[in-house]
Structures are given as structure tokens and as C-alpha cells.
Design an enzyme around this catalytic site. Structure first.
Site, PDB file in Angstrom:
ATOM      1  N   GLU A 139      -5.884  -7.892   6.367  1.00 40.86           N
ATOM      2  CA  GLU A 139      -5.516  -6.488   6.234  1.00 40.86           C
ATOM      3  C   GLU A 139      -5.080  -5.908   7.577  1.00 40.86           C
ATOM      4  OE1 GLU A 139      -9.345  -5.530   3.280  1.00 40.86           O
ATOM      5  OE2 GLU A 139      -8.838  -4.194   4.925  1.00 40.86           O
ATOM      6  N   SER A 140      -4.050  -5.087   7.534  1.00 41.60           N
ATOM      7  CA  SER A 140      -3.593  -4.242   8.647  1.00 41.60           C
ATOM      8  C   SER A 140      -2.796  -4.993   9.714  1.00 41.60           C
ATOM      9  CB  SER A 140      -4.756  -3.538   9.361  1.00 41.60           C
ATOM     10  OG  SER A 140      -5.484  -2.722   8.499  1.00 41.60           O
ATOM     11  N   GLU A 179     -14.667  -5.054   2.719  1.00 42.65           N
ATOM     12  CA  GLU A 179     -13.937  -5.150   3.991  1.00 42.65           C
ATOM     13  C   GLU A 179     -14.874  -5.372   5.173  1.00 42.65           C
ATOM     14  OE1 GLU A 179     -10.676  -2.337   4.797  1.00 42.65           O
ATOM     15  OE2 GLU A 179     -11.771  -1.881   6.645  1.00 42.65           O
ATOM     16  N   LYS A 210       0.856   4.559   1.080  1.00 41.03           N
ATOM     17  CA  LYS A 210       0.088   5.181   2.170  1.00 41.03           C
ATOM     18  C   LYS A 210       0.956   6.282   2.782  1.00 41.03           C
ATOM     19  CE  LYS A 210      -2.029   3.477   6.502  1.00 41.03           C
ATOM     20  NZ  LYS A 210      -2.151   2.301   7.391  1.00 41.03           N
ATOM     21  N   ASN A 217     -10.284  -6.844   8.143  1.00 42.17           N
ATOM     22  CA  ASN A 217      -9.389  -5.812   8.673  1.00 42.17           C
ATOM     23  C   ASN A 217      -9.089  -6.084  10.139  1.00 42.17           C
ATOM     24  OD1 ASN A 217      -7.854  -3.550   9.126  1.00 42.17           O
ATOM     25  ND2 ASN A 217      -9.272  -2.148   8.103  1.00 42.17           N
ATOM     26  N   LYS A 267      -7.751   2.747  -2.622  1.00 44.11           N
ATOM     27  CA  LYS A 267      -8.010   2.705  -1.182  1.00 44.11           C
ATOM     28  C   LYS A 267      -8.636   4.030  -0.776  1.00 44.11           C
ATOM     29  CE  LYS A 267      -7.730   0.219   2.411  1.00 44.11           C
ATOM     30  NZ  LYS A 267      -6.658   0.323   3.379  1.00 44.11           N
ATOM     31  N   GLU A 280       0.815  -1.227   0.000  1.00 41.22           N
ATOM     32  CA  GLU A 280       0.000   0.000   0.000  1.00 41.22           C
ATOM     33  C   GLU A 280       0.846   1.273   0.000  1.00 41.22           C
ATOM     34  OE1 GLU A 280      -4.000   0.146   1.704  1.00 41.22           O
ATOM     35  OE2 GLU A 280      -3.052   1.269   3.335  1.00 41.22           O
TER      36      GLU A 280
HETATM   37  O1  LIG Z   1      -4.262   3.121   8.989  1.00 43.87           O
HETATM   38  C1  LIG Z   1      -4.930   3.873   9.716  1.00 43.87           C
HETATM   39  O2  LIG Z   1      -4.416   4.612  10.579  1.00 43.87           O
HETATM   40  C2  LIG Z   1      -6.415   3.935   9.572  1.00 43.87           C
HETATM   41  C3  LIG Z   1      -7.134   4.776  10.410  1.00 43.87           C
HETATM   42  C4  LIG Z   1      -8.504   4.864  10.278  1.00 43.87           C
HETATM   43  C5  LIG Z   1      -9.173   4.120   9.336  1.00 43.87           C
HETATM   44  C6  LIG Z   1      -8.468   3.274   8.493  1.00 43.87           C
HETATM   45  C7  LIG Z   1      -7.104   3.183   8.609  1.00 43.87           C
HETATM   46  N1  LIG Z   1      -6.372   2.366   7.785  1.00 43.87           N
HETATM   47  C8  LIG Z   1      -6.916   1.734   6.636  1.00 43.87           C
HETATM   48  C9  LIG Z   1      -6.343   0.434   6.301  1.00 43.87           C
HETATM   49  O3  LIG Z   1      -7.130  -0.461   6.046  1.00 43.87           O
HETATM   50  C10 LIG Z   1      -4.872   0.228   6.192  1.00 43.87           C
HETATM   51  O4  LIG Z   1      -4.312   1.302   5.506  1.00 43.87           O
HETATM   52  C11 LIG Z   1      -4.438  -1.048   5.490  1.00 43.87           C
HETATM   53  O5  LIG Z   1      -5.156  -2.155   5.912  1.00 43.87           O
HETATM   54  C12 LIG Z   1      -2.946  -1.279   5.770  1.00 43.87           C
HETATM   55  O6  LIG Z   1      -2.747  -1.355   7.155  1.00 43.87           O
HETATM   56  P1  LIG Z   1      -1.289  -1.284   7.798  1.00 43.87           P
HETATM   57  O7  LIG Z   1      -0.468  -2.360   7.158  1.00 43.87           O
HETATM   58  O8  LIG Z   1      -1.501  -1.537   9.255  1.00 43.87           O
HETATM   59  O9  LIG Z   1      -0.768   0.073   7.490  1.00 43.87           O
END
Ligand SMILES: O=C(O)c1ccccc1NCC(=O)[C@H](O)[C@H](O)COP(=O)(O)O
Length: 259
Positions: A214-215, A163, A55, A184, A114, A53
Site C-alpha cells: 500500500e501507498s 494494515e 481518494k 503500508n 477506506k 482508490e
Molecule cells: O494519503 C495520505 O496522505 C494519508 C495521510 C495520513 C494517513 C493516511 C494517509 N493515506 C492512507 C492510505 O493508506 C493511502 O490512501 C493508500 O495506501 C493509497 O496511497 P497512495 O497510493 O500513496 O495514494
């Protein structure tokens, strides 16, 4: 239903901005690159199927990454990413539709848009291979329904990543006909991340549905844990954006070929 009282202030702000945002001038019709085919190609090549991503920042990240997003995207692909995710949300994540447009023109892997799409016209902002629909956000007042948005996205040719965060949302996604589901690990109520979430929800995803974790995936151990729990693919942002993007992507996509 209006669940906004249950969610974190940063997420309420994201949702308020999403409700205000306009859409495209013309109805899009997209010719997409297949996400499941990209995952299969990565598997055949011994790479973990990772959507990396782009980001630049987020409500849970300190600072902002200001490098050229196209250069970051190319490094991700060079590091073995099967697909890319590009933030187009400008107010809280430093993204833009223009970033996505430029990145999709520069790479040949599928690109996920996204963003926090809550109305049909917002699907027409920019072409992508996959769009994200978040079940939780589509239960709020002043948003379109999941079923309607899913149909509208498919009518335009998009693949759709739906999601979810728990079993109830998973059932809603499946009832709506989702064939790509992302679980997520980040709870949009409190913004805390717990990899147990995927392990709890994934067993109820039917075999013919592509499921993403995810995340919160940061290490080779996290990758192995999500894969053992059934993830067909992983969506990874922060851990890849921190430091050398190519090296980080490579480290997380090569975990299953290491001895
Ligand atoms: O990433 C955040 O801080 C966030 C805050 C509020 C709503 C959504 C958020 N993130 C969206 C996502 O789904 C992530 O960008 C994506 O899954 C990647 O996650 P990561 O690997 O933990 O950066």
C-alpha cells in the site's frame, strides 16, 4: 497504550475525528464479493491485481478532485482494476459513505471501505466488501482492540484488510487471525513514504495470507518492485487519481503483459 505523541499532527487530527464519529443505526449483515477471487481473476487475465482508490484529497495531496466519484470508479474498472477502495472519511480525505454506497451499486468488483474505524458501531456506517483496520490506530486510548474489531467485522460478514507498517505490527495482525494483510509504505508517524518498508516486512507474511503493498506506488517500476517482493495485490491512490484515471489504471495494471 497512547502513541499519539509519536504521530504527525495531521494523523492526530484524523484520529481525533475518528474517535468522535458515530456509527450506523442498525447492525449490518453484508453479502460480500471475494477479494482473493477478484485478485485470482485479474491474474488469470494477465492484469496486475490492483485496488484502485477513489481518494478525492488527502493531507499529503494538493487540491481536491471533484469529479463524480462513480464516474471515476467506472473508469478505474474499465482500466483493469481488480477491486476499488473508496474513502469514506469526510474531514481529511473528502470522502463519504454515500460515495461508497453509490460506487458499490454501480460496479461489480469488490469495494474496500477506506476509513479509520476505531469502534464497533462504526462498522455499521455503510456496507462494503472489505473493511480496513489499522493496527497502529487500534493501540491508542479510546479505541476498541484489534481482536475485538476483527471478530465484530467478520460477524457482520466483512472481509478484513489489516494494515501494518513493521514486523511487530505484522505479528499482532497474525496473532489476531488476519488473513488479508496490507503493508503500508507510508509511515503514519512522519507521513513519509518508503517502498523499502514492504520489502522488509513482506518476507515474514505466511504464504496462506494475502498480502498487499500500500501507498507510494507510482510507476511500472514500482509495481514490478512490489510484485518481486511478494505482493499479491497493490493498493494505489494518488498516482491513479492524478490525470486520466482510466489511462493511469490501465498503465499500472498492464505492466506484466508489456514486452
Ligand atoms: O494519503 C495520505 O496522505 C494519508 C495521510 C495520513 C494517513 C493516511 C494517509 N493515506 C492512507 C492510505 O493508506 C493511502 O490512501 C493508500 O495506501 C493509497 O496511497 P497512495 O497510493 O500513496 O495514494
Amino acid at each position: 497504550m497512547d502513541a499519539s505523541g509519536e504521530i504527525a499532527p495531521a494523523v492526530k487530527s484524523i484520529l481525533a475525528a475518528a474517535r468522535e464519529r458515530g456509527g450506523g443505526d442498525e447492525r449490518l449483515s453484508v453479502d460480500t464479493r471475494s477479494l482473493p477471487a477478484a485478485f485470482a481473476a485479474a491474474e488469470a487475465d494477465g492484469r496486475v491485481p490492483v485496488i484502485a482508490e477513489v481518494k478525492p484529497t488527502s493531507p499529503t495531496t494538493d487540491g481536491e478532485r471533484t469529479d463524480d466519484p462513480v464516474a471515476l470508479a467506472e473508469e478505474m474498472v474499465a482500466g483493469g482494476a481488480a477491486a476499488l477502495s473508496v474513502l469514506t472519511e469526510p474531514d481529511h480525505f473528502g470522502g463519504s459513505p454515500e460515495n461508497l454506497r453509490r460506487i458499490r451499486a454501480a460496479v461489480d468488483v469488490p469495494v474496500l471501505r477506506k476509513d479509520f474505524v476505531v469502534r464497533e458501531a462504526q462498522l455499521d456506517t455503510v456496507a462494503a466488501d472489505v473493511v480496513l483496520l489499522i493496527v497502529r490506530f487500534l493501540q491508542e486510548d479510546d479505541t476498541d482492540d484489534l481482536d475485538d474489531l476483527l471478530a465484530a467485522a467478520r460477524d457482520r460478514g466483512f472481509q478484513v484488510l489489516v494494515e501494518v507498517h513493521d514486523g511487530t505490527e505484522l505479528q499482532q495482525a497474525l496473532d489476531a487471525g488476519a488473513d488479508i494483510v496490507g503493508v503500508n509504505n507510508r509511515d503514519l508517524a512522519q507521513l513519509n513514504v518508503d517502498l523499502d518498508t514492504f520489502e522488509r516486512v513482506a518476507p515474514d507474511v505466511p504464504d496462506d495470507v494475502t498480502v498487499l503493498a500500500e501507498s507510494g506506488i507510482e510507476t511500472a517500476e514500482d509495481v514490478a518492485r512490489m510484485r518481486a517482493a511478494g505482493a499479491d495485490g497493490l493498493l494505489i491512490g494518488s498516482a491513479i487519481m492524478d490525470g486520466s484515471v482510466k489511462e493511469k489504471t490501465s498503465r499500472l495494471t498492464q505492466t506484466e503483459t508489456e514486452t
